[in-house]
Design an enzyme around this catalytic site. Structure first.
Site, short mmCIF file in Angstrom:
data_model
loop_
_atom_site.label_atom_id
_atom_site.label_comp_id
_atom_site.label_asym_id
_atom_site.label_seq_id
_atom_site.Cartn_x
_atom_site.Cartn_y
_atom_site.Cartn_z
N ASP A 75 39.22 70.33 22.82
CA ASP A 75 39.11 69.93 24.22
C ASP A 75 40.24 69.02 24.69
O ASP A 75 40.60 69.04 25.87
CB ASP A 75 37.77 69.25 24.46
CG ASP A 75 36.61 70.24 24.40
OD1 ASP A 75 36.86 71.44 24.54
OD2 ASP A 75 35.46 69.81 24.21
N TYR A 105 29.85 70.76 28.72
CA TYR A 105 29.51 69.45 28.15
C TYR A 105 30.08 68.31 28.98
O TYR A 105 31.15 68.41 29.57
CB TYR A 105 30.06 69.32 26.73
CG TYR A 105 29.05 69.59 25.65
CD1 TYR A 105 28.06 68.65 25.35
CD2 TYR A 105 29.07 70.77 24.92
CE1 TYR A 105 27.12 68.89 24.35
CE2 TYR A 105 28.14 71.03 23.92
CZ TYR A 105 27.16 70.08 23.65
OH TYR A 105 26.24 70.32 22.67
N TYR A 119 31.25 64.37 28.18
CA TYR A 119 31.56 63.38 27.16
C TYR A 119 31.79 62.05 27.87
O TYR A 119 32.69 61.94 28.72
CB TYR A 119 32.81 63.77 26.38
CG TYR A 119 32.67 65.06 25.61
CD1 TYR A 119 32.05 65.09 24.36
CD2 TYR A 119 33.14 66.26 26.13
CE1 TYR A 119 31.92 66.28 23.65
CE2 TYR A 119 33.01 67.45 25.43
CZ TYR A 119 32.40 67.45 24.19
OH TYR A 119 32.26 68.63 23.49
N HIS A 139 26.71 74.16 16.25
CA HIS A 139 28.13 73.84 16.43
C HIS A 139 28.39 72.39 16.02
O HIS A 139 27.45 71.64 15.72
CB HIS A 139 28.56 74.06 17.88
CG HIS A 139 27.79 73.26 18.88
ND1 HIS A 139 26.53 73.62 19.33
CD2 HIS A 139 28.07 72.11 19.54
CE1 HIS A 139 26.08 72.75 20.20
NE2 HIS A 139 27.00 71.81 20.35
N HIS A 197 25.68 69.58 15.52
CA HIS A 197 24.62 69.77 16.50
C HIS A 197 23.81 71.02 16.19
O HIS A 197 24.29 72.14 16.36
CB HIS A 197 25.22 69.86 17.90
CG HIS A 197 24.20 69.71 18.99
ND1 HIS A 197 24.53 69.72 20.33
CD2 HIS A 197 22.85 69.55 18.95
CE1 HIS A 197 23.44 69.58 21.05
NE2 HIS A 197 22.41 69.48 20.23
#
Length: 681
Positions: free
Chosen positions: A303, A387, A389, A440, A606
Site C-alpha cells: 500500500d 481498508y 489505516y 490475509h 487476519h
C-alpha cells in the site's frame, strides 16, 4: 523564483509544486515529449549530513541547503526529474528515464481504472447477461495493484461488486465473480478472469450496512455525552512545523508516500535538548491474501509503494477523528496535470489523558502519591480502497514514544471459489450468507533513523539484542531461581536480521557508547519493544516473499545511506522482487562504528470474523521506543500534584478527597490549578 523558506524540511508548497511542474513541462517540450503526466511532485530532502552540518552551524538563514523538488513523470516511460527551486529560476537539474518500472497508482489512476472497467463492452455484457445488472451506477469496481502480473503494461485489477439499490449501500455484501484487468496506458480492459464462467453462484442478497441512513439495526439510546474539555487550552507551542510540548521537541513533515514523517525528535532533560530520533516513518506495507485459487493469487497490495499513504490520506474536514483541543496541519499534493491539490486537516494533533503515570501508597502512614499521565498524539488516517489505516504517534511525559496502527474499514470480500464448500470455505470466513472474507496479513515496515543522545544524527550507535535467559541449576544457582540478561551486539547486516521471541521477552537496544549513564556506567540507550506476532507466512519461494522480503524478519539494521529509503524498492508496483532490503543486505555490510538505520516489521495476521462485518472494529498493532538508562532517573518524577476538577463529584469520589491526602499541597493545587489533569505547565 520560489519564495524563501524557513527550514530545509518545510513541506513543499503549492507554489513550489507549480514551479516544479512548469520546469518539467518546459524540459519535456525541449525533448519533443508531447504526452506528460505528473505522478509525483514532492520535496527532495537534503542529504542527512548536509542537514546536520547546517544545524551545527546554527541554522543560518543565509546558508540554507538548496531547495529541490523530486518529480516522477510518465511520458509514458517513467522519468525521475530533480528541479531546483531556490537560488535562481526554477530549473530541471536532472532528468532520468526509468525503464521497466511502474510508479505507484495515484487516486486519479484508480478512478480511471474503475471508469474504464465500467465502460468496457464485455464487462457490460457480463453484468447484463450473466448477472442481470443493467444499471452500471449500481456497480462498484475496487481498483487493486496487480501482484504477479499476467502480462506487461500498467495494470490495475478491479474486484467487482453490486450495490443494493442505493449508492450508499455497502457493496462488499454483494460480491460478483469476475475480475477485469485494466491497462492504464492502453486505456482499456485487457483481460477478464471468470472462475465460474457463465454460471456463477447467485449474488448474495442480504444487505449489511453501517451508513447512518441505511443501518438495519436501531441505534443505542443509552449513551450519554462524554466531553473532553481543556479550559486553558493545550500545552503545546507551534513554530511552522516544529512542535514543542512538555519536554518534547518534534519537527514534522508530510509527503505523498509516507504521509506523516517525524524529524529531529528530542527531549529537554534539565535544560539540555537530547536527540532521540533523526527521522522516523512508515515506509512499506505488504497485504498478501492466502487464497491459492485464481485469480486471487494476484491479490496482494504494497500500500505504501503501490498507492502512497499521503495520496490516500483523509481530509479530517470530512469527519472529526480526534477529541479535545485539536490542532490540524494541512498538506499539499499534486494531480496528474502538475497542479497543487490542497489536503486540508491532513494531520491531527491533540493531548489526551493516558491513565496513571506512577503511584505509591505508603501503607504505614496512609499517604499516597499519584500522578496521572497525559500524552501528545499526532495522527493521520488513510483509506486504501476498502481498508482504513489510522496511524498514531504517542509522546509520553516519561520519554516513551509509542506507535500504533488501528486497522478498520471494510473487509475485501468475494464469492467462494469453485471446488470449495460454499458453506465452509477453505481460505476464508463467511461473514454473511455467501460472502467470503479471505485470510490475509498486514505487514508493516517502520524505518527508524536513531540519534540517541548523538547530535551527529546517529554515527557510532550500536544496536543490540536482549533476551532474558534462565540460568542452569548448579553451584551458583542451587535454588534454581536465577535468570539473567543476555545482550548481544549486532555487528553485521546478516547478524541483525532478527525475529521476535516472546518467551525470552526479546527487545532491541539502541546504545550510544559515547554517552554513559552516571550510575550504571553503561551506554545510554533506547529500547525497541516489539509486539510479537507472525511474520510473512507465504513460502520463501513465492512472489510475495520475493517482493516483500522485509516482512520475513522483525528487525533489519543497515548502515545509513541516503538513497536506501524503501524496503521493497523504489518501485514495488508489479516488480518481480529482490529489491530493497534483500538487495542492500546481500553485501553483509559491517555495522561496527556505523550510523545504523533500523527497519522494524510488525503487523497482523487476519482471520476474519463475522464481527468484522459490515464494518470492522479497530485491530491494533504497534511497538514502543522506551528510554533504557537514557535518563538519570524517572523523568516524570517532576510532574506536579493536582486533581481533575471535572471529576470532583458530590458523591465523594477519590478525586474529591484523595488529592489532599495523596499529594503535597493538594488543596492549593486543587484550587489554583484545578483544570483537567492539573494543567499547570
Amino acid at each position: 523564483m520560489g519564495k524563501a523558506y524557513g527550514h530545509p524540511l518545510d513541506p513543499i508548497t503549492a507554489e513550489e509544486i507549480s514551479l516544479a511542474a512548469a520546469a518539467c513541462k518546459e524540459k519535456a517540450t525541449a525533448l519533443g515529449i508531447s504526452s506528460l503526466r505528473f505522478n509525483t511532485i514532492t520535496l527532495q530532502e537534503p542529504a542527512k549530513q548536509t542537514l546536520i552540518a547546517w544545524q551545527h552551524a546554527g541554522c543560518p538563514a543565509d546558508a540554507l541547503p538548496p531547495r529541490e523538488a523530486f518529480c516522477i513523470l510518465q511520458t509514458p516511460t517513467a522519468v525521475e526529474a530533480l528541479v531546483r527551486l531556490s537560488g535562481g529560476p526554477s530549473k530541471v537539474i536532472s532528468w532520468a528515464e526509468m525503464e521497466g518500472v511502474q510508479p505507484l497508482a495515484t487516486p486519479e489512476d484508480c478512478e480511471l481504472a474503475e471508469a474504464l472497467a465500467k465502460a468496457d463492452p464485455e464487462v457490460q455484457r457480463i453484468l447484463s447477461e450473466v448477472y442481470g445488472i443493467e444499471d452500471i451506477a449500481m456497480v462498484a469496481c475496487d481498483p487493486w495493484s496487480v501482484h504477479l502480473p499476467p502480462m506487461a503494461g500498467r495494470l490495475i485489477q478491479t474486484f467487482m461488486y453490486q450495490r443494493g439499490g442505493s449508492l450508499d449501500d455497502n457493496h462488499y455484501a454483494h460480491p460478483l465473480d469476475f475480475v477485469p484487468i485494466v491497462d492504464l496506458d492502453k486505456g482499456k480492459v485487457v483481460r477478464i478472469d471468470r472462475p465460474y464462467g457463465d454460471s456463477p453462484p447467485q449474488i448474495p442478497s442480504t444487505n449489511m450496512n453501517y451508513h447512518r441512513d441505511l443501518c438495519e439495526v436501531p441505534f443505542r439510546s443509552d449513551i450519554k455525552p462524554l466531553d473532553i474539555v481543556q479550559p486553558q487550552g493545550a500545552c503545546w507551542t507551534i513554530e511552522g512545523n516544529l512542535i514543542k510540548w512538555q519536554r518534547w521537541q518534534i519537527r514534522m513533515s508530510f509527503n505523498y508516500r509516507e504521509g506523516l514523517v517525524l524529524h529531529d525528535v528530542a527531549y529537554d532533560d534539565a535544560g539540555k535538548l537530547r536527540p532521540i530520533v533523526h527521522r522516523m516513518s512508515l515506509v512499506e506495507m505488504a497485504v498478501p491474501y492466502a487464497d491459492p485459487n485464481e485469480p486471487y493469487t494476484r491479490k496482494c497490495a504494497f500500500d505504501v509503494g503501490d498507492y502512497g499513504l499521503g495520496n490516500c490520506t483523509n481530509s479530517l474536514e470530512l469527519g472529526c477523528d480526534c477529541l479535545g483541543n485539536i490542532h490540524y496541519f494541512d498538506a499539499v499534493l499534486n494531480n496528474s496535470k502538475g497542479e497543487p491539490v490542497a489536503l486540508k486537516k491532513a494531520v491531527c494533533m491533540h493531548e489526551e489523558d493516558s491513565g496513571i503515570m506512577w503511584k505509591h501508597l505508603e501503607y504505614r502512614t496512609g499517604h499516597a502519591e499519584v500522578r496521572r499521565s497525559r500524552r501528545l498524539v499526532l495522527s493521520f488516517i488513510c483509506t486504501v480502497v476498502n481498508y482504513e489505516y489510522a496511524f498514531y504517534y504517542y509522546f509520553a511525559q516519561d520519554g516513551t514514544i509509542s506507535y500504533e496502527i488501528k486497522l478498520t474499514g471494510e473487509l475485501s470480500t468475494n464469492l467462494v471459489s469453485p471446488g470449495e464448500n460454499p458453506a465452509a470455505p477453505d481460505w476464508g470466513t463467511l461473514v454473511a450468507p455467501g460472502v467470503n472474507a479471505q485470510y490475509h496479513q498486514h505487514m508493516f515496515s517502520m524505518r527508524i533513523d536513531p540519534a540517541v543522545d548523538d547530535a551527529q544524527g546517529g554515527a557510532g550507535l550500536v544496536v543490540a539484542e536482549v533476551d532474558a535467559v534462565a540460568v542452569p541449576e548448579g553451584p551458583d544457582n542451587t535454588a534454581g531461581n536465577a535468570f539473567t540478561v543476555l545482550e548481544t551486539d549486532l555487528l553485521t547486516e546478516s547478524e541483525a536480521q532478527r525475529v521476535c521471541n516472546a518467551s525470552s521477552g526479546r527487545y532491541w537496544k539502541i546504545k550510544n557508547p559515547a554517552s554513559r549513564h552516571p550510575a550504571t556506567g553503561k551506554p545510554v540507550a533506547y529500547k525497541l519493544m516489539p509486539m510479537a506476532g507472525p511474520l510473512l507466512l507465504a513460502a520463501p519461494s513465492s512472489g510475495i516473499a520475493k517482493r516483500g522480503a522485509f516482512a520475513t524478519k522483525a528487525l533489519w539494521v543497515t548502515p545509513h545511506q541516503d538513497l536506501e529509503r524503501w524496503p521493497a524498492g523504489d518501485y514495488p508496483m508489479q516488480h518481480a522482487g529482490g529489491d530493497g532490503l534483500a538487495k542492500w543486505t546481500a553485501a553483509n555490510r559491517s555495522l561496527a562504528g556505523a550510523d545504523p538505520v533500523i527497519w522494524h516489521t510488525f503487523g497482523a495476521t487476519h482471520v476474519p470474523r463475522p464481527e468484522d462485518f459490515p464494518v470492522m472494529p479497530c485491530e491494533v498493532v504497534g511497538f514502543m521506543l522506551k528510554p533504557f538508562g537514557f535518563f538519570e532517573y524517572n523523568p516524570a518524577r517532576d510532574l506536579p500534584p493536582g486533581s481533575n476538577k471535572a471529576s470532583m463529584l458530590a458523591n465523594g469520589s477519590c478525586c474529591a478527597n484523595g488529592s489532599a491526602n495523596g499529594s503535597a499541597n493538594g488543596t492549593t493545587n486543587r484550587t489554583a490549578n484545578g483544570t483537567a489533569n492539573g494543567t499547570a505547565h
